[in-house]
Design a protein around this motif. Sequence first.
Motif, PDB file in Angstrom:
ATOM      1  N   THR A  44       0.833  -1.201   0.000  1.00 29.04           N
ATOM      2  CA  THR A  44       0.000   0.000   0.000  1.00 29.04           C
ATOM      3  C   THR A  44       0.868   1.252   0.000  1.00 29.04           C
ATOM      4  N   PHE A  47       2.411   1.911  -3.396  1.00 29.03           N
ATOM      5  CA  PHE A  47       1.546   2.536  -4.399  1.00 29.03           C
ATOM      6  C   PHE A  47       1.351   4.014  -4.105  1.00 29.03           C
ATOM      7  N   ILE A  48       1.212   4.355  -2.819  1.00 26.42           N
ATOM      8  CA  ILE A  48       1.062   5.776  -2.493  1.00 26.42           C
ATOM      9  C   ILE A  48       2.321   6.528  -2.894  1.00 26.42           C
ATOM     10  N   GLY A  51       2.395   7.088  -6.547  1.00 23.78           N
ATOM     11  CA  GLY A  51       1.455   8.138  -6.926  1.00 23.78           C
ATOM     12  C   GLY A  51       2.012   9.521  -6.696  1.00 23.78           C
ATOM     13  N   ILE A  52       2.708   9.683  -5.564  1.00 26.39           N
ATOM     14  CA  ILE A  52       3.235  11.013  -5.260  1.00 26.39           C
ATOM     15  C   ILE A  52       4.393  11.355  -6.194  1.00 26.39           C
ATOM     16  N   VAL A  55       3.675  12.519 -10.032  1.00 28.40           N
ATOM     17  CA  VAL A  55       2.920  13.722 -10.381  1.00 28.40           C
ATOM     18  C   VAL A  55       3.710  14.622 -11.313  1.00 28.40           C
ATOM     19  N   LEU A  58       4.390  13.293 -14.848  1.00 32.62           N
ATOM     20  CA  LEU A  58       3.156  13.317 -15.629  1.00 32.62           C
ATOM     21  C   LEU A  58       2.789  14.734 -16.026  1.00 32.62           C
ATOM     22  N   ALA A  59       3.026  15.698 -15.141  1.00 34.16           N
ATOM     23  CA  ALA A  59       2.782  17.092 -15.504  1.00 34.16           C
ATOM     24  C   ALA A  59       3.685  17.473 -16.674  1.00 34.16           C
ATOM     25  N   THR A  61       4.685  15.432 -18.987  1.00 34.38           N
ATOM     26  CA  THR A  61       4.092  14.812 -20.185  1.00 34.38           C
ATOM     27  C   THR A  61       2.925  15.634 -20.705  1.00 34.38           C
TER      28      THR A  61
END
Lengths: 71, 253
Positions: A44, A47-48, A51-52, A55, A58-59, A61
């Motif tokens: 868990t 995955f968190i 995710g952090i 960010v 991805l921004a 991209t």
Amino acid sequence: MEMLAAAIAVGLGALGAGLGNGMIVSRTVESIARQPEARGPLQTTMFIGVGIVEVVPLAATVIAFLIMFTS
Amino acid sequence: MHASPIIKLGGLSIDLSAVIMLTVTCVIVFVLARLAVRNLSVENPSKLQNFLEWVVEFVHNIVASAMDMRKGKPYISLGLTLILFIFVANLLGLPFAIVTDLPADTKVFGVVLEPTKDLAPGEHSDVLWWKSPTADLSVTAGLALMVFFIIHIQGLRLNRKHYLRHYIEPYWVFLPINIIENIAKPVALAIRLFANIFAGEVLIYAILKAGLFGVPFLAAWQGFSIFVGALQAFIFTMLTMVYIGQATTHEEH
């Protein structure tokens, strides 16, 4: 020129994401190997963490898409 | 890339595809939930009831890992709403997209659609009507703003002294850093969800340009996007609960 800018943005973002995620998952695998019964919470947290960390690449991209398709 | 059907109404720009898709998402989640609770049974649950019970337990574990359950019980319904809504919203853009070619100055409800405004009489503009609502920054920003209000209002109501104190912890010079941190959290939530889903949709568009050779790639990418949609819904819910826990819990130092 826009293609080059977009490609550089995505490339550097991918580099950051790859290094960051690689470090996170490798430490998680090590920790699971040390303590197999803590597997659930460790997955868990992994995955968190992913995710952090993802960010900003991805921004980058999304900015690359904006460069390619609008300007 | 396709244009969005934006109309200007009373000074505000409204994206009709976002409005339509949000309504579709709400209807789907509502119907799913209502179907699951018909004919509830303890010994012989239907498959949908079983599935929804699993989701509720999953959200319960998320909340329990972030804060003590006595304080956390009211947030299970918030977590359930967020995870179901965001998951369904992320999935909607995957099976298909609806694009229409509209001529110049097409009107909807008497107002001209923005992408068709300055077209020459023979030209058409591609307008995208069906997409994931979360592929729109306004929608994810709306969700993040709602979570922002919940975090700070609950922090002020339930934990006022320690909530206000944490802005000047550990020293008062940290005040601007703590304020930026509290603004960056919902901004990051919005951008994370938007970027993941939007990048997925743009890649689908790029793969489709390869025509028939792109079909295996498209299948693989859509499968991966289902996983990403579920993961992003989980991360959004998890981080919401963590932030609520941080704001409402008084930690013993």
